[in-house]
Design an enzyme around this catalytic site. Structure first.
Site, PDB file in Angstrom:
ATOM      1  N   TRP A 175       2.036   1.589  -3.357  1.00 27.83           N
ATOM      2  CA  TRP A 175       0.759   2.384  -4.363  1.00 27.83           C
ATOM      3  C   TRP A 175       0.792   3.734  -4.060  1.00 27.83           C
ATOM      4  O   TRP A 175       0.702   4.536  -5.310  1.00 27.83           O
ATOM      5  CB  TRP A 175      -0.363   1.784  -4.007  1.00 27.83           C
ATOM      6  CG  TRP A 175      -0.896   0.286  -4.742  1.00 27.83           C
ATOM      7  CD1 TRP A 175      -0.916  -0.787  -4.364  1.00 27.83           C
ATOM      8  CD2 TRP A 175      -1.594   0.588  -6.187  1.00 27.83           C
ATOM      9  NE1 TRP A 175      -1.563  -1.458  -5.252  1.00 27.83           N
ATOM     10  CE2 TRP A 175      -1.726  -0.529  -6.346  1.00 27.83           C
ATOM     11  CE3 TRP A 175      -1.554   1.679  -6.852  1.00 27.83           C
ATOM     12  CZ2 TRP A 175      -2.527  -1.170  -7.827  1.00 27.83           C
ATOM     13  CZ3 TRP A 175      -2.055   1.274  -8.168  1.00 27.83           C
ATOM     14  CH2 TRP A 175      -2.232   0.030  -8.636  1.00 27.83           C
ATOM     15  N   TRP A 194     -20.345  12.437 -20.092  1.00 30.86           N
ATOM     16  CA  TRP A 194     -21.021  11.445 -18.890  1.00 30.86           C
ATOM     17  C   TRP A 194     -22.291  11.584 -18.892  1.00 30.86           C
ATOM     18  O   TRP A 194     -22.873  12.813 -18.700  1.00 30.86           O
ATOM     19  CB  TRP A 194     -20.312  11.649 -17.793  1.00 30.86           C
ATOM     20  CG  TRP A 194     -18.861  11.350 -17.849  1.00 30.86           C
ATOM     21  CD1 TRP A 194     -17.663  12.075 -18.261  1.00 30.86           C
ATOM     22  CD2 TRP A 194     -18.211   9.825 -17.422  1.00 30.86           C
ATOM     23  NE1 TRP A 194     -16.488  11.457 -18.057  1.00 30.86           N
ATOM     24  CE2 TRP A 194     -16.786  10.167 -17.487  1.00 30.86           C
ATOM     25  CE3 TRP A 194     -18.714   8.674 -16.764  1.00 30.86           C
ATOM     26  CZ2 TRP A 194     -15.866   8.934 -17.326  1.00 30.86           C
ATOM     27  CZ3 TRP A 194     -17.985   7.694 -16.547  1.00 30.86           C
ATOM     28  CH2 TRP A 194     -16.567   7.918 -16.892  1.00 30.86           C
ATOM     29  N   TRP A 223     -10.030   7.381  -8.004  1.00 30.65           N
ATOM     30  CA  TRP A 223     -11.153   7.723  -8.866  1.00 30.65           C
ATOM     31  C   TRP A 223     -10.896   7.143 -10.236  1.00 30.65           C
ATOM     32  O   TRP A 223     -11.781   6.735 -11.098  1.00 30.65           O
ATOM     33  CB  TRP A 223     -11.549   9.086  -8.681  1.00 30.65           C
ATOM     34  CG  TRP A 223     -12.450   9.371  -7.531  1.00 30.65           C
ATOM     35  CD1 TRP A 223     -12.150   9.631  -6.322  1.00 30.65           C
ATOM     36  CD2 TRP A 223     -13.781   8.948  -7.286  1.00 30.65           C
ATOM     37  NE1 TRP A 223     -13.380   9.856  -5.333  1.00 30.65           N
ATOM     38  CE2 TRP A 223     -14.347   9.449  -6.096  1.00 30.65           C
ATOM     39  CE3 TRP A 223     -14.728   8.561  -8.173  1.00 30.65           C
ATOM     40  CZ2 TRP A 223     -15.599   9.188  -5.761  1.00 30.65           C
ATOM     41  CZ3 TRP A 223     -16.109   8.538  -8.073  1.00 30.65           C
ATOM     42  CH2 TRP A 223     -16.386   8.718  -6.769  1.00 30.65           C
ATOM     43  N   ASN A 263     -11.254   1.827   2.908  1.00 35.16           N
ATOM     44  CA  ASN A 263     -10.671   1.835   1.294  1.00 35.16           C
ATOM     45  C   ASN A 263     -11.425   1.027   0.615  1.00 35.16           C
ATOM     46  O   ASN A 263     -11.938   1.502  -0.738  1.00 35.16           O
ATOM     47  CB  ASN A 263      -9.319   1.572   1.507  1.00 35.16           C
ATOM     48  CG  ASN A 263      -8.716   1.707  -0.090  1.00 35.16           C
ATOM     49  OD1 ASN A 263      -8.521   2.663  -0.575  1.00 35.16           O
ATOM     50  ND2 ASN A 263      -8.233   0.463  -0.350  1.00 35.16           N
ATOM     51  N   GLU A 284       0.946  -1.060   0.066  1.00 35.13           N
ATOM     52  CA  GLU A 284      -0.081  -0.058  -0.085  1.00 35.13           C
ATOM     53  C   GLU A 284       0.823   1.342   0.074  1.00 35.13           C
ATOM     54  O   GLU A 284       0.552   2.268  -0.697  1.00 35.13           O
ATOM     55  CB  GLU A 284      -1.030  -0.008   1.191  1.00 35.13           C
ATOM     56  CG  GLU A 284      -2.103  -1.144   1.237  1.00 35.13           C
ATOM     57  CD  GLU A 284      -2.941  -1.015  -0.028  1.00 35.13           C
ATOM     58  OE1 GLU A 284      -3.374   0.026  -0.197  1.00 35.13           O
ATOM     59  OE2 GLU A 284      -2.919  -2.157  -0.771  1.00 35.13           O
ATOM     60  N   TRP A 330     -16.310  10.950 -13.320  1.00 34.46           N
ATOM     61  CA  TRP A 330     -15.580  10.848 -11.941  1.00 34.46           C
ATOM     62  C   TRP A 330     -15.201  12.086 -11.177  1.00 34.46           C
ATOM     63  O   TRP A 330     -14.705  11.914  -9.874  1.00 34.46           O
ATOM     64  CB  TRP A 330     -14.324   9.805 -12.429  1.00 34.46           C
ATOM     65  CG  TRP A 330     -13.458  10.337 -13.432  1.00 34.46           C
ATOM     66  CD1 TRP A 330     -13.577  10.585 -14.771  1.00 34.46           C
ATOM     67  CD2 TRP A 330     -12.328  11.361 -13.463  1.00 34.46           C
ATOM     68  NE1 TRP A 330     -12.513  10.873 -15.557  1.00 34.46           N
ATOM     69  CE2 TRP A 330     -11.734  11.556 -14.552  1.00 34.46           C
ATOM     70  CE3 TRP A 330     -11.784  11.741 -12.013  1.00 34.46           C
ATOM     71  CZ2 TRP A 330     -10.831  12.181 -14.653  1.00 34.46           C
ATOM     72  CZ3 TRP A 330     -10.557  12.424 -12.207  1.00 34.46           C
ATOM     73  CH2 TRP A 330      -9.907  12.732 -13.318  1.00 34.46           C
TER      74      TRP A 330
END
Length: 469
Positions: free
Chosen positions: A280, A309, A385, A344, A277, A362
Protein backbone atom coordinates in the site's frame (compact mmCIF):
# COMPACT_ATOMS: atom_id res chain seq x y z
CA UNK A 1 35.51 16.54 -5.69
CA UNK A 2 32.24 14.71 -5.16
CA UNK A 3 29.52 15.89 -2.79
CA UNK A 4 26.85 13.75 -1.14
CA UNK A 5 23.61 15.72 -0.77
CA UNK A 6 21.64 14.41 2.21
CA UNK A 7 17.88 14.83 1.94
CA UNK A 8 15.22 12.38 3.14
CA UNK A 9 17.67 9.50 3.43
CA UNK A 10 19.10 9.65 6.94
CA UNK A 11 20.65 6.18 6.96
CA UNK A 12 23.70 4.21 5.93
CA UNK A 13 21.98 0.92 5.10
CA UNK A 14 20.49 0.69 1.58
CA UNK A 15 21.48 4.24 0.66
CA UNK A 16 22.63 4.06 -2.98
CA UNK A 17 23.81 7.68 -3.07
CA UNK A 18 26.02 7.04 -0.04
CA UNK A 19 27.22 3.71 -1.46
CA UNK A 20 28.38 5.41 -4.67
CA UNK A 21 29.81 8.36 -2.75
CA UNK A 22 32.00 6.09 -0.65
CA UNK A 23 33.05 4.09 -3.73
CA UNK A 24 34.14 7.31 -5.44
CA UNK A 25 36.11 8.72 -2.51
CA UNK A 26 33.60 11.35 -1.42
CA UNK A 27 34.75 13.32 1.63
CA UNK A 28 31.89 15.78 2.19
CA UNK A 29 28.15 15.50 2.68
CA UNK A 30 25.78 18.45 2.84
CA UNK A 31 22.39 18.90 4.49
CA UNK A 32 20.54 22.16 3.81
CA UNK A 33 17.69 23.10 6.14
CA UNK A 34 14.70 24.93 4.64
CA UNK A 35 12.54 26.22 7.54
CA UNK A 36 10.14 28.26 5.37
CA UNK A 37 9.59 25.32 3.02
CA UNK A 38 8.89 23.07 6.00
CA UNK A 39 6.30 25.56 7.18
CA UNK A 40 4.66 25.56 3.74
CA UNK A 41 4.55 21.77 3.86
CA UNK A 42 3.15 21.79 7.41
CA UNK A 43 6.00 19.69 8.77
CA UNK A 44 5.39 18.85 12.43
CA UNK A 45 7.85 20.09 15.10
CA UNK A 46 8.13 16.54 16.46
CA UNK A 47 9.11 15.28 13.01
CA UNK A 48 11.75 18.00 12.64
CA UNK A 49 13.14 17.04 16.03
CA UNK A 50 13.22 13.43 14.87
CA UNK A 51 15.17 14.51 11.78
CA UNK A 52 17.61 16.49 13.94
CA UNK A 53 18.35 13.48 16.14
CA UNK A 54 18.93 11.23 13.15
CA UNK A 55 21.15 13.80 11.47
CA UNK A 56 23.35 13.80 14.56
CA UNK A 57 23.47 10.01 14.41
CA UNK A 58 24.24 10.07 10.69
CA UNK A 59 27.02 12.61 11.27
CA UNK A 60 28.75 10.11 13.53
CA UNK A 61 28.34 7.24 11.06
CA UNK A 62 29.66 9.25 8.13
CA UNK A 63 32.95 9.82 9.93
CA UNK A 64 33.50 6.05 9.68
CA UNK A 65 33.58 6.49 5.90
CA UNK A 66 35.86 9.52 6.03
CA UNK A 67 32.95 11.86 5.21
CA UNK A 68 32.32 15.15 6.98
CA UNK A 69 28.69 16.27 7.26
CA UNK A 70 28.13 19.99 6.76
CA UNK A 71 24.87 21.69 7.68
CA UNK A 72 23.76 24.92 6.01
CA UNK A 73 20.49 26.84 6.29
CA UNK A 74 18.43 28.46 3.54
CA UNK A 75 14.75 29.36 3.40
CA UNK A 76 12.86 27.48 0.70
CA UNK A 77 13.70 25.12 -2.17
CA UNK A 78 14.66 27.94 -4.51
CA UNK A 79 17.16 29.33 -2.02
CA UNK A 80 18.32 25.80 -1.27
CA UNK A 81 19.13 25.21 -4.95
CA UNK A 82 21.00 28.49 -5.23
CA UNK A 83 22.97 27.74 -2.08
CA UNK A 84 23.96 24.29 -3.28
CA UNK A 85 25.08 25.56 -6.70
CA UNK A 86 27.10 28.33 -5.06
CA UNK A 87 28.61 25.90 -2.57
CA UNK A 88 29.71 23.56 -5.38
CA UNK A 89 31.30 26.38 -7.35
CA UNK A 90 33.14 27.81 -4.36
CA UNK A 91 34.55 24.44 -3.33
CA UNK A 92 35.26 23.09 -6.84
CA UNK A 93 32.79 20.23 -6.57
CA UNK A 94 32.17 18.75 -9.99
CA UNK A 95 29.58 16.07 -9.16
CA UNK A 96 26.71 15.71 -6.68
CA UNK A 97 25.08 12.44 -5.61
CA UNK A 98 21.59 12.36 -4.07
CA UNK A 99 18.57 10.11 -3.60
CA UNK A 100 15.39 11.19 -5.37
CA UNK A 101 12.26 12.64 -3.78
CA UNK A 102 8.98 12.09 -5.68
CA UNK A 103 6.86 15.04 -4.54
CA UNK A 104 6.06 17.82 -7.03
CA UNK A 105 7.98 20.71 -5.43
CA UNK A 106 11.00 18.49 -4.86
CA UNK A 107 10.88 17.27 -8.47
CA UNK A 108 10.64 20.83 -9.78
CA UNK A 109 13.64 21.82 -7.66
CA UNK A 110 15.70 18.90 -8.93
CA UNK A 111 14.79 19.51 -12.57
CA UNK A 112 15.83 23.15 -12.20
CA UNK A 113 19.16 22.08 -10.75
CA UNK A 114 19.78 19.67 -13.62
CA UNK A 115 19.00 22.42 -16.13
CA UNK A 116 21.48 24.72 -14.37
CA UNK A 117 24.30 22.55 -15.62
CA UNK A 118 25.15 21.02 -12.27
CA UNK A 119 26.31 17.42 -12.66
CA UNK A 120 23.92 15.69 -10.27
CA UNK A 121 22.95 12.02 -10.20
CA UNK A 122 19.76 10.81 -8.50
CA UNK A 123 18.96 7.34 -7.18
CA UNK A 124 15.59 5.83 -6.22
CA UNK A 125 15.45 4.12 -2.85
CA UNK A 126 12.18 5.09 -1.15
CA UNK A 127 10.04 2.31 -2.65
CA UNK A 128 10.39 -1.46 -2.94
CA UNK A 129 9.34 -1.80 -6.58
CA UNK A 130 10.80 1.02 -8.73
CA UNK A 131 8.39 3.77 -9.72
CA UNK A 132 7.26 3.50 -13.33
CA UNK A 133 7.82 -0.27 -13.46
CA UNK A 134 4.48 -1.56 -12.14
CA UNK A 135 1.99 -0.76 -14.91
CA UNK A 136 -1.15 -2.21 -16.47
CA UNK A 137 -1.27 -3.73 -19.94
CA UNK A 138 -1.76 -0.27 -21.45
CA UNK A 139 1.45 0.93 -19.86
CA UNK A 140 -0.39 3.12 -17.35
CA UNK A 141 -0.52 3.32 -13.59
CA UNK A 142 -3.18 1.22 -11.90
CA UNK A 143 -6.14 3.07 -10.40
CA UNK A 144 -7.17 0.22 -8.10
CA UNK A 145 -4.97 -1.30 -5.43
CA UNK A 146 -5.71 -5.03 -5.89
CA UNK A 147 -4.54 -5.30 -9.53
CA UNK A 148 -1.57 -3.09 -8.61
CA UNK A 149 -0.70 -5.55 -5.85
CA UNK A 150 -0.88 -8.50 -8.24
CA UNK A 151 1.38 -6.74 -10.74
CA UNK A 152 3.68 -5.64 -7.90
CA UNK A 153 4.06 -9.23 -6.71
CA UNK A 154 4.69 -10.41 -10.27
CA UNK A 155 7.38 -7.76 -10.74
CA UNK A 156 9.09 -8.60 -7.46
CA UNK A 157 9.03 -12.33 -8.18
CA UNK A 158 10.56 -11.75 -11.60
CA UNK A 159 13.14 -9.07 -10.87
CA UNK A 160 13.71 -9.35 -7.13
CA UNK A 161 14.36 -6.38 -4.87
CA UNK A 162 17.65 -4.52 -5.06
CA UNK A 163 19.09 -3.53 -1.70
CA UNK A 164 22.53 -1.91 -1.65
CA UNK A 165 23.43 -2.91 1.89
CA UNK A 166 25.93 -0.83 3.84
CA UNK A 167 29.22 0.56 2.49
CA UNK A 168 32.46 -0.90 3.74
CA UNK A 169 34.20 1.25 6.32
CA UNK A 170 37.22 3.20 5.22
CA UNK A 171 40.58 2.11 6.59
CA UNK A 172 41.01 5.61 7.96
CA UNK A 173 38.22 7.40 9.77
CA UNK A 174 37.59 11.10 9.39
CA UNK A 175 39.54 12.06 12.51
CA UNK A 176 42.76 10.91 10.88
CA UNK A 177 42.14 12.75 7.62
CA UNK A 178 43.27 16.25 6.80
CA UNK A 179 40.06 18.14 6.06
CA UNK A 180 40.45 21.15 3.79
CA UNK A 181 36.92 22.49 3.94
CA UNK A 182 37.07 25.94 5.54
CA UNK A 183 33.38 26.87 5.77
CA UNK A 184 32.26 25.19 8.97
CA UNK A 185 28.54 25.49 8.35
CA UNK A 186 25.86 25.65 11.01
CA UNK A 187 25.81 23.34 14.01
CA UNK A 188 23.40 20.50 13.36
CA UNK A 189 21.32 21.06 16.51
CA UNK A 190 20.25 24.43 15.11
CA UNK A 191 18.01 22.54 12.69
CA UNK A 192 15.34 23.01 15.31
CA UNK A 193 15.51 23.83 18.99
CA UNK A 194 16.47 20.75 20.93
CA UNK A 195 13.16 20.12 22.62
CA UNK A 196 13.28 16.32 22.92
CA UNK A 197 9.81 16.17 21.37
CA UNK A 198 10.66 12.83 19.80
CA UNK A 199 12.65 11.43 22.74
CA UNK A 200 10.22 8.55 23.29
CA UNK A 201 11.10 7.19 19.83
CA UNK A 202 14.45 5.30 19.76
CA UNK A 203 16.94 6.05 17.02
CA UNK A 204 16.99 3.87 13.92
CA UNK A 205 20.13 2.00 15.02
CA UNK A 206 18.30 0.60 18.02
CA UNK A 207 15.24 -0.11 15.90
CA UNK A 208 17.33 -2.12 13.42
CA UNK A 209 19.01 -4.04 16.22
CA UNK A 210 16.05 -4.72 18.52
CA UNK A 211 12.62 -3.50 17.41
CA UNK A 212 12.46 -5.01 13.92
CA UNK A 213 13.76 -8.48 14.92
CA UNK A 214 11.32 -8.56 17.84
CA UNK A 215 8.39 -7.52 15.64
CA UNK A 216 9.20 -10.10 12.95
CA UNK A 217 9.67 -12.90 15.46
CA UNK A 218 6.95 -12.14 18.00
CA UNK A 219 4.27 -9.95 16.40
CA UNK A 220 4.05 -10.18 12.63
CA UNK A 221 2.12 -13.47 12.61
CA UNK A 222 -0.56 -11.92 14.83
CA UNK A 223 -0.52 -8.60 13.00
CA UNK A 224 -3.70 -9.20 11.00
CA UNK A 225 -5.72 -10.15 14.09
CA UNK A 226 -4.41 -7.47 16.46
CA UNK A 227 -3.45 -4.47 14.33
CA UNK A 228 -6.85 -2.73 14.52
CA UNK A 229 -6.99 -2.51 18.32
CA UNK A 230 -5.48 0.81 19.44
CA UNK A 231 -5.20 -0.30 23.06
CA UNK A 232 -2.72 -3.04 22.03
CA UNK A 233 0.82 -2.36 20.87
CA UNK A 234 0.55 -4.66 17.88
CA UNK A 235 1.78 -2.52 14.96
CA UNK A 236 5.42 -2.20 13.92
CA UNK A 237 5.78 1.50 14.76
CA UNK A 238 8.18 1.93 11.84
CA UNK A 239 6.32 4.62 9.88
CA UNK A 240 8.26 7.59 11.40
CA UNK A 241 11.55 6.03 10.31
CA UNK A 242 10.29 5.40 6.79
CA UNK A 243 8.94 8.97 6.58
CA UNK A 244 12.36 10.56 7.14
CA UNK A 245 14.36 7.87 5.39
CA UNK A 246 16.02 6.54 8.55
CA UNK A 247 14.89 3.07 7.46
CA UNK A 248 14.61 1.66 3.94
CA UNK A 249 11.44 -0.14 2.82
CA UNK A 250 13.62 -2.47 0.76
CA UNK A 251 15.53 -3.45 3.89
CA UNK A 252 12.27 -4.21 5.69
CA UNK A 253 11.14 -6.32 2.75
CA UNK A 254 14.37 -8.30 2.69
CA UNK A 255 14.33 -8.90 6.44
CA UNK A 256 10.73 -10.09 6.22
CA UNK A 257 11.57 -12.42 3.33
CA UNK A 258 14.66 -13.74 5.14
CA UNK A 259 12.36 -14.94 7.91
CA UNK A 260 9.54 -16.09 5.61
CA UNK A 261 11.14 -17.02 2.26
CA UNK A 262 7.90 -18.29 0.68
CA UNK A 263 5.81 -15.29 1.71
CA UNK A 264 5.84 -13.71 -1.73
CA UNK A 265 4.00 -16.80 -3.05
CA UNK A 266 1.59 -17.25 -0.14
CA UNK A 267 -0.87 -14.37 0.23
CA UNK A 268 -2.73 -16.35 2.90
CA UNK A 269 0.24 -16.52 5.25
CA UNK A 270 -0.41 -14.57 8.49
CA UNK A 271 2.66 -12.38 7.89
CA UNK A 272 1.46 -11.33 4.44
CA UNK A 273 -0.89 -8.78 5.99
CA UNK A 274 2.12 -6.67 7.03
CA UNK A 275 3.73 -7.03 3.60
CA UNK A 276 0.41 -5.83 2.18
CA UNK A 277 0.84 -2.58 4.15
CA UNK A 278 4.27 -2.08 2.57
CA UNK A 279 2.66 -2.62 -0.85
CA UNK A 280 0.00 0.00 0.00
CA UNK A 281 2.85 2.38 0.83
CA UNK A 282 4.40 1.69 -2.60
CA UNK A 283 0.99 2.18 -4.22
CA UNK A 284 0.64 5.71 -2.86
CA UNK A 285 4.26 6.55 -3.78
CA UNK A 286 3.70 5.32 -7.32
CA UNK A 287 0.48 7.32 -7.59
CA UNK A 288 2.32 10.47 -6.57
CA UNK A 289 4.90 9.80 -9.30
CA UNK A 290 2.32 9.24 -12.04
CA UNK A 291 -0.13 11.93 -10.91
CA UNK A 292 1.86 14.98 -9.74
CA UNK A 293 -1.38 16.90 -9.14
CA UNK A 294 -1.82 14.87 -5.95
CA UNK A 295 0.98 16.98 -4.46
CA UNK A 296 -1.12 20.08 -5.11
CA UNK A 297 -4.08 19.22 -2.86
CA UNK A 298 -6.12 18.13 -5.86
CA UNK A 299 -8.57 15.22 -5.57
CA UNK A 300 -7.72 12.16 -7.61
CA UNK A 301 -11.34 11.97 -8.80
CA UNK A 302 -11.66 15.17 -10.78
CA UNK A 303 -15.44 15.30 -10.39
CA UNK A 304 -14.83 16.45 -6.81
CA UNK A 305 -12.42 19.24 -7.78
CA UNK A 306 -15.01 22.01 -7.46
CA UNK A 307 -16.81 20.61 -4.43
CA UNK A 308 -17.91 23.22 -1.91
CA UNK A 309 -17.68 21.56 1.49
CA UNK A 310 -20.36 22.95 3.83
CA UNK A 311 -18.65 21.99 7.09
CA UNK A 312 -18.33 24.82 9.62
CA UNK A 313 -15.14 26.11 11.24
CA UNK A 314 -16.52 25.54 14.74
CA UNK A 315 -17.08 21.88 13.92
CA UNK A 316 -13.53 21.56 12.59
CA UNK A 317 -12.30 23.19 15.79
CA UNK A 318 -14.25 20.69 17.89
CA UNK A 319 -12.74 17.84 15.90
CA UNK A 320 -9.17 19.19 16.08
CA UNK A 321 -9.42 19.69 19.84
CA UNK A 322 -10.93 16.28 20.50
CA UNK A 323 -14.30 17.66 21.57
CA UNK A 324 -16.78 16.02 19.19
CA UNK A 325 -18.65 14.15 21.91
CA UNK A 326 -17.74 10.78 20.39
CA UNK A 327 -15.22 9.19 22.78
CA UNK A 328 -13.20 7.16 20.27
CA UNK A 329 -12.82 10.16 17.95
CA UNK A 330 -11.85 12.47 20.80
CA UNK A 331 -9.41 9.97 22.35
CA UNK A 332 -7.76 9.51 18.95
CA UNK A 333 -7.33 13.25 18.49
CA UNK A 334 -5.92 13.54 22.00
CA UNK A 335 -3.42 10.82 21.13
CA UNK A 336 -2.34 12.79 18.07
CA UNK A 337 -2.05 16.10 19.90
CA UNK A 338 -0.26 14.63 22.92
CA UNK A 339 2.09 12.16 21.22
CA UNK A 340 2.47 13.19 17.57
CA UNK A 341 1.19 9.81 16.40
CA UNK A 342 -2.15 8.09 15.86
CA UNK A 343 -3.09 4.46 15.42
CA UNK A 344 -3.96 3.67 11.79
CA UNK A 345 -7.48 2.37 12.48
CA UNK A 346 -8.19 5.60 14.32
CA UNK A 347 -6.86 7.68 11.42
CA UNK A 348 -9.57 6.15 9.27
CA UNK A 349 -12.22 6.73 11.92
CA UNK A 350 -11.42 10.40 12.57
CA UNK A 351 -10.92 11.17 8.87
CA UNK A 352 -14.28 9.63 8.03
CA UNK A 353 -15.88 11.59 10.87
CA UNK A 354 -14.48 14.92 9.67
CA UNK A 355 -15.33 14.43 6.00
CA UNK A 356 -18.61 12.49 6.29
CA UNK A 357 -20.18 13.45 9.63
CA UNK A 358 -19.04 17.08 9.55
CA UNK A 359 -18.62 17.54 5.75
CA UNK A 360 -15.38 19.46 6.27
CA UNK A 361 -12.94 19.65 3.34
CA UNK A 362 -10.52 16.71 3.60
CA UNK A 363 -7.58 19.04 2.88
CA UNK A 364 -8.03 20.74 6.26
CA UNK A 365 -7.70 17.39 7.97
CA UNK A 366 -4.74 16.43 5.80
CA UNK A 367 -2.89 19.62 6.80
CA UNK A 368 -3.76 19.19 10.46
CA UNK A 369 -2.35 15.68 10.43
CA UNK A 370 0.87 16.79 8.71
CA UNK A 371 1.38 19.58 11.23
CA UNK A 372 1.23 17.10 14.14
CA UNK A 373 2.43 13.70 12.89
CA UNK A 374 5.94 12.41 13.52
CA UNK A 375 5.40 10.11 10.53
CA UNK A 376 3.88 12.74 8.25
CA UNK A 377 4.39 11.61 4.65
CA UNK A 378 2.66 13.37 1.78
CA UNK A 379 1.84 10.29 -0.30
CA UNK A 380 0.45 8.17 2.55
CA UNK A 381 -1.29 11.07 4.28
CA UNK A 382 -2.88 12.32 1.07
CA UNK A 383 -3.84 8.80 0.05
CA UNK A 384 -5.39 8.06 3.42
CA UNK A 385 -7.41 11.25 3.57
CA UNK A 386 -8.68 10.91 0.01
CA UNK A 387 -9.57 7.29 0.74
CA UNK A 388 -11.67 8.37 3.72
CA UNK A 389 -13.25 11.28 1.85
CA UNK A 390 -14.11 9.07 -1.16
CA UNK A 391 -12.28 11.47 -3.48
CA UNK A 392 -9.18 9.34 -4.01
CA UNK A 393 -7.85 6.40 -5.96
CA UNK A 394 -9.56 3.15 -4.92
CA UNK A 395 -11.25 5.05 -2.09
CA UNK A 396 -14.07 3.74 0.08
CA UNK A 397 -17.51 4.24 -1.54
CA UNK A 398 -19.11 7.57 -0.70
CA UNK A 399 -22.03 5.84 0.99
CA UNK A 400 -19.75 4.07 3.46
CA UNK A 401 -19.79 6.16 6.63
CA UNK A 402 -17.98 4.76 9.64
CA UNK A 403 -20.15 4.57 12.75
CA UNK A 404 -17.76 5.83 15.47
CA UNK A 405 -19.78 4.11 18.19
CA UNK A 406 -19.66 0.70 16.51
CA UNK A 407 -15.98 1.19 15.68
CA UNK A 408 -15.37 1.90 19.35
CA UNK A 409 -17.31 -1.15 20.52
CA UNK A 410 -15.48 -3.38 18.07
CA UNK A 411 -11.90 -2.17 18.44
CA UNK A 412 -11.82 -0.78 21.98
CA UNK A 413 -14.42 -3.07 23.61
CA UNK A 414 -13.36 -2.43 27.21
CA UNK A 415 -12.73 1.29 26.67
CA UNK A 416 -9.06 0.98 27.68
CA UNK A 417 -7.85 3.30 24.94
CA UNK A 418 -10.64 5.79 25.56
CA UNK A 419 -9.90 5.97 29.28
CA UNK A 420 -6.19 6.46 28.63
CA UNK A 421 -6.77 9.66 26.67
CA UNK A 422 -10.11 10.74 28.15
CA UNK A 423 -9.55 10.28 31.90
CA UNK A 424 -12.70 12.32 32.58
CA UNK A 425 -14.63 9.20 31.52
CA UNK A 426 -12.78 6.85 33.91
CA UNK A 427 -15.85 6.28 36.07
CA UNK A 428 -18.23 5.59 33.20
CA UNK A 429 -19.19 1.88 33.12
CA UNK A 430 -17.80 -0.04 30.15
CA UNK A 431 -21.31 -0.67 28.85
CA UNK A 432 -21.75 3.08 28.26
CA UNK A 433 -18.17 4.21 27.59
CA UNK A 434 -18.56 4.29 23.79
CA UNK A 435 -21.31 6.92 23.89
CA UNK A 436 -21.90 7.97 27.49
CA UNK A 437 -24.40 10.81 27.11
CA UNK A 438 -27.59 9.03 28.17
CA UNK A 439 -25.83 7.55 31.18
CA UNK A 440 -24.34 10.89 32.23
CA UNK A 441 -27.67 12.69 31.92
CA UNK A 442 -29.43 9.98 33.92
CA UNK A 443 -26.85 10.19 36.73
CA UNK A 444 -26.52 13.98 36.69
CA UNK A 445 -22.87 14.10 35.54
CA UNK A 446 -23.35 15.48 32.03
CA UNK A 447 -20.90 18.31 32.74
CA UNK A 448 -17.84 16.00 32.66
CA UNK A 449 -17.99 15.53 28.88
CA UNK A 450 -19.18 17.66 25.99
CA UNK A 451 -22.31 16.90 23.97
CA UNK A 452 -22.04 15.35 20.47
CA UNK A 453 -21.57 17.87 17.66
CA UNK A 454 -23.84 15.84 15.38
CA UNK A 455 -26.21 12.89 15.66
CA UNK A 456 -24.80 9.88 13.80
CA UNK A 457 -27.86 8.73 11.84
CA UNK A 458 -28.70 12.26 10.75
CA UNK A 459 -25.10 12.97 9.76
CA UNK A 460 -24.87 9.73 7.79
CA UNK A 461 -27.98 10.47 5.72
CA UNK A 462 -26.80 14.05 5.17
CA UNK A 463 -23.40 12.84 3.95
CA UNK A 464 -24.91 10.37 1.47
CA UNK A 465 -27.22 13.03 0.10
CA UNK A 466 -24.33 15.50 -0.15
CA UNK A 467 -22.14 13.08 -2.11
CA UNK A 468 -25.00 12.10 -4.40
CA UNK A 469 -25.39 15.75 -5.27
Amino acid sequence: MILLWIRRDLRCFDNPALMNAVANGCRYALFISTPQQWDLHHEAPIKLDFIRRHLLQLEQHLTEYGIKLIHLTSTDFTAQSELLIRFCREHHIHRVLANSEPEFNEQQRDKAMLSSGLDIEFYDCDVIAPRGRVLNQSGEMFKVFTPFKKAWLKHVREFGVECTGRPQHKSKALSSLCCDFTGGGDPLPSLIKSSSLSASWPLADEVMEKVIPNFLSAKVNDYEERRDFPGIKATSGLSPYLAIGALSPRTLYQQLMARYPLLIEDVNHPAFCWLNELIWRDFYKHLLFHYPRLSKQTPFLQKYAQTLWPGKQKEFDAWSKGKTGYPLVDAAMRQLINTGWMHNRLRMVVASFLTKHLLVDWRKGEQFFMSHLIDGDLSANNGGWQWAASTGCDAQPYFRVFNPILQSQKFDPNGDFIRKYLPELNDIPTKYIHFPHDYMEKHGVSDIYWPPVVEHKTARLRAIAFYKG
